[in-house]
Write an enzyme that holds these catalytic residues in place. Sequence first.
Site, short mmCIF file in Angstrom:
data_model
loop_
_atom_site.label_atom_id
_atom_site.label_comp_id
_atom_site.label_asym_id
_atom_site.label_seq_id
_atom_site.Cartn_x
_atom_site.Cartn_y
_atom_site.Cartn_z
N ILE A 1 1.06 4.55 8.62
CA ILE A 1 0.94 3.16 8.16
C ILE A 1 0.42 3.10 6.73
O ILE A 1 0.34 2.01 6.16
CB ILE A 1 0.06 2.30 9.09
CG1 ILE A 1 -1.27 3.00 9.38
CG2 ILE A 1 0.79 1.96 10.36
CD1 ILE A 1 -2.18 2.19 10.30
N GLY B 1 -2.85 7.21 0.71
CA GLY B 1 -3.64 6.94 -0.48
C GLY B 1 -3.98 8.25 -1.14
O GLY B 1 -3.58 9.31 -0.67
N GLY B 2 -4.72 8.14 -2.21
CA GLY B 2 -5.13 9.35 -2.90
C GLY B 2 -5.95 10.25 -2.00
O GLY B 2 -6.03 11.45 -2.19
N MET B 3 -6.57 9.65 -0.97
CA MET B 3 -7.49 10.42 -0.15
C MET B 3 -6.83 11.03 1.08
O MET B 3 -7.38 11.92 1.70
CB MET B 3 -8.62 9.51 0.35
CG MET B 3 -9.47 8.96 -0.74
SD MET B 3 -10.55 10.22 -1.39
CE MET B 3 -11.55 10.54 0.05
N VAL C 1 -2.84 7.65 6.64
CA VAL C 1 -3.34 6.87 7.76
C VAL C 1 -2.21 6.65 8.77
O VAL C 1 -1.09 6.32 8.39
CB VAL C 1 -3.87 5.49 7.29
CG1 VAL C 1 -4.51 4.77 8.46
CG2 VAL C 1 -4.86 5.66 6.16
N ASP D 1 -12.81 -0.50 -4.13
CA ASP D 1 -11.35 -0.51 -4.05
C ASP D 1 -10.90 -1.75 -3.27
O ASP D 1 -10.04 -1.66 -2.40
CB ASP D 1 -10.86 0.79 -3.40
CG ASP D 1 -9.36 1.02 -3.61
OD1 ASP D 1 -8.79 0.37 -4.51
OD2 ASP D 1 -8.77 1.82 -2.87
#
Lengths: 841, 192
Positions: free
Chosen positions: A80, A83-85, A88, A197
Amino acid sequence: MTPDQFRRVEELFDEVAALPAGQRPAILALHDPEIRAEVESLLAADDDAAGKLAGIISGIANEDGLEGRRIGPYRAIREIGRGGMGVVFEGAREGDFSQRVALKLSTLAVYSPDFLERFRQERQILAGLTHPFIARLIDGGSTADGVPFIAMEFVDGVSIRDYAKREKLSPDSCCRLFLKVCEAVEYAHQNLIVHRDLKPANVLINERGDPKLLDFGVAKLLDAGPGMTATSLGPATPEYSAPEQILGHAITTRTDVYQLGLILYEILAGHRAQSVPGTSLRAIQRTVCELEIEPLRLGGDLATIVATAVQKDPARRYPSVTAFADDIRAFLAGRPIAALRDSRWYRARKFVRRNWLMVAAAALLSVTLLGGIAATLYQARRAERRFAQVRGIARALLYDVHESVQTLPASINAQQVVVRTALQYLDGLATEVGNDAGLQREVAAGYSRIGTIQARMVGPSLDQRDSGLASFSKAAGILAPMQNANPGQIDVAVELADIYSTMAEIAARTTRTAEASKLAEQAIAVMEAVALRHPENPFVRRRLAKALVMYNRDIAGREKPKLDFVVRSVTEMEAVLALMPQDQTVRDELAQAYLAAGTVCFNGKDSASARNYFEKAVLFREDGVRAQPGNAVLLRALMLAYAALGDVHWGFPHSLGNRKEAIASFQKMFAAASKQQAMDPNGRSARLDYAFSQMRYGSALPPGDKQALALLGESLTTLEAVAGIDAGNAGLRRQMIDLCIRKGQRHAELGQSGVAIEHFKKGAHIADALATADSKNLSARTWGLRATFHLAQAYEKSSRRALSVALLPKARQFLQEAQALDAASAAPLANQFAEWERRLR
Amino acid sequence: MNMANGQEDKQEITRLLDRWVAGERAVLPELARILYPQWKRMAQAYFRREQAGHVLQATGLVHEAYMALADLRPRGFESRREFNALVGRLMRQILVDHARRVRSAKRGGDVPHTTADAALDVASLRAEEFLVLDDAIGRLGEMNERKAQVIELRYFGGFSLEEVADTLGVSVATVYREQRMAEAWLGRAMGA
């Protein structure tokens, strides 16, 4: 195409691509049809090209998806977000597809301790945030191949932007919805967390119309120290970055104010506040840091409010989300707003801001000076106004200034100045708050914040802990009457209970046992009063249970056990689990509750009840390990539960004496410790756990058992190896003496008196070295005596009375030293010593 | 972080880097083969974007991959320039290898065609598309080498505009222009 033609295409493309679309045809018309056609087709591709290329490249780089894979106890269903991290997924618990979760995986953590640390921090941050408008942490762990993940509440909703569009919200409805978002961010700020963010995609609105704040991936603890700077992260979305994020300046709660302003702008206007043309850093910098945001075409106060929130200069924004939200509420109620169009306000703030620097630098700002500023600032203004401003200063000092000061090297003095000044403000405010509950709570929050800073300052002296306690007392002094007047008010009660618990912890750490105990009881009493009025609220019940568990774990044992607390810690937590049966964290907390309760009972010599609790702890811990076999933390918790259960059965004077059951428990403990060591072969703690499990298991085996000797021997070897690395560890050496005695006894039982004597000697020798190194070490002496008693008996049994006699002087010295250190614990040893002397006579 | 699995790999990488410095460009595939397992995962992480089209920023991760290789960098890389160029080229080569593997796994034929294979089909299409792009970058390079280099450095090496400018010894404005046309050219080739 010839190289020459290509060059001409290139020149023309460069020229016209830089022009607005409308001016291009005129220039193109001047060139050869062939060249022109080529350039036109390139221009046609120009807009989408970069996205297309990035898509193709990331497509291949990302090709093996995780969909359908098992992640801890969950299964990933569909991606879904990315991101940079990390990635998900929407996921479901294995075997229970009705429970949906959002699974966030940090695929980077495997490669970089930095990312792992950041991920761990996100988890920690989420664990500390319980708010209806923030997506809740459910669980966490690692996949089989070591990728850490977090399971969060799955929010079935759309972004706040899409929601506002879909529901065609009026400006007033937008504001009301937005106030809920502010509430969540304010709550995070009160917990000293800046989100950093915030953007529409991170604010989902569920089917009930409530917001859920997501993604604390780059959030930061305000007092996390200088380790991780904001600049190193890089903003994930240029359009929603605050200027200070691009410029690498200090990130504060005002960064969130800016981003919230952008969100409100977007839902009101129906489009982004600004968009970055092109992809160059320069373009981002110009748009984000330099171009002022075009005012909303709503006119009136609402446009002013938004414009104040999205000021490029943080000093010109609202000082806090509270101030921002206050103005929105004022707008909704038709009251005048604080952010005035004229800039007098700004000039005044600027003046105050300059003075903050003075504060931080040299404590120039004193109460007297404050009077001066106040006079300049608020001449002929209402007291209410002045009050609001002073409140802003106190907040800014605590949140913004402290944040920036503490990252300076050798900033302790400056920090103390900030704290002292903020205290003066708060003391002043406290006398003026009157009956305004919101303000009272704010002042209380200020005091607890100061208390936290004081208690945490680098190398806090006892004095600082005392002043920390004093600040917390002030906070409690404000909140306690509020709570008394309305004991059912959940947020006040929780704040108050948190303050009491923290105070209890500080008191316990400074060995003020009676005080610690009283404070921990107060935390319990406060939560009990709320729980009585909200029996169905799992959050309240859980907080009550935690207060009880805290008492059992950290306070009981120093005091007489309180059976009532023991029983209730467990029944409360069981009730919470009944309310939320699938919650992994609650299951974990219940297991902790059982273990703490069992320990209190066992220390109080009620071994039968202890057994009951430990057995339950074991059951829950076994469940936990079954659900997440790769989770080292859960595995260790299970191992400790087995150890506790085994101890209840065997090995202590008040154990139940069931050797068989003890062996069964210790055998499982040993198996868990072996698995743990296999997962982390070089980890010091895993090795020690392994050695201790061997020691327990070996000691419980019946006399004459051959395996016992092997286990004890291996345990001793491991302890020696670790002790070799960890030279200063006295506790470890104490364990080694114990082990030498146990193993010596086993050899003696088997008639191997020579080997037995060697072990007792070794134990006495370690004790001797330990006692020489530390004249205050009591256990070096008591354990030295125990080893010596065994040695003397072994000598006497093998008819070497003279050697036994030779041990007497050293033993007498140990005994006298032990008696001097603690007469009570030396008393039984004195009896044994007297008996030994009699024997030799 | 461990770049290579063991000492042997490390020595092999150093030896290949030496040969690269000496001008032997043919060692690239071999270098890519050794680095493939680690870099594949890194590349996955690196190319993860919130949405396509954002500027490709050098993440901490690529930086780390870079540093790990830099540890093994022989003295011959006097300037960062040549080394940066190698990093971009290596990342591209590694992705090409990867795409070929995906494609040949699909063509292996022993996998029965069921619905469960849909994922593999998508993967194979992506691989095919990527190899077409790689080919296009090659053709662009024949026409204008610097444009291909800019793409390599920006998209595969993860370098910033400034770093690319420094690597190629030109101004940032030039890199920006080169990138824009290269993107348009490649985008057109890929049907943008």
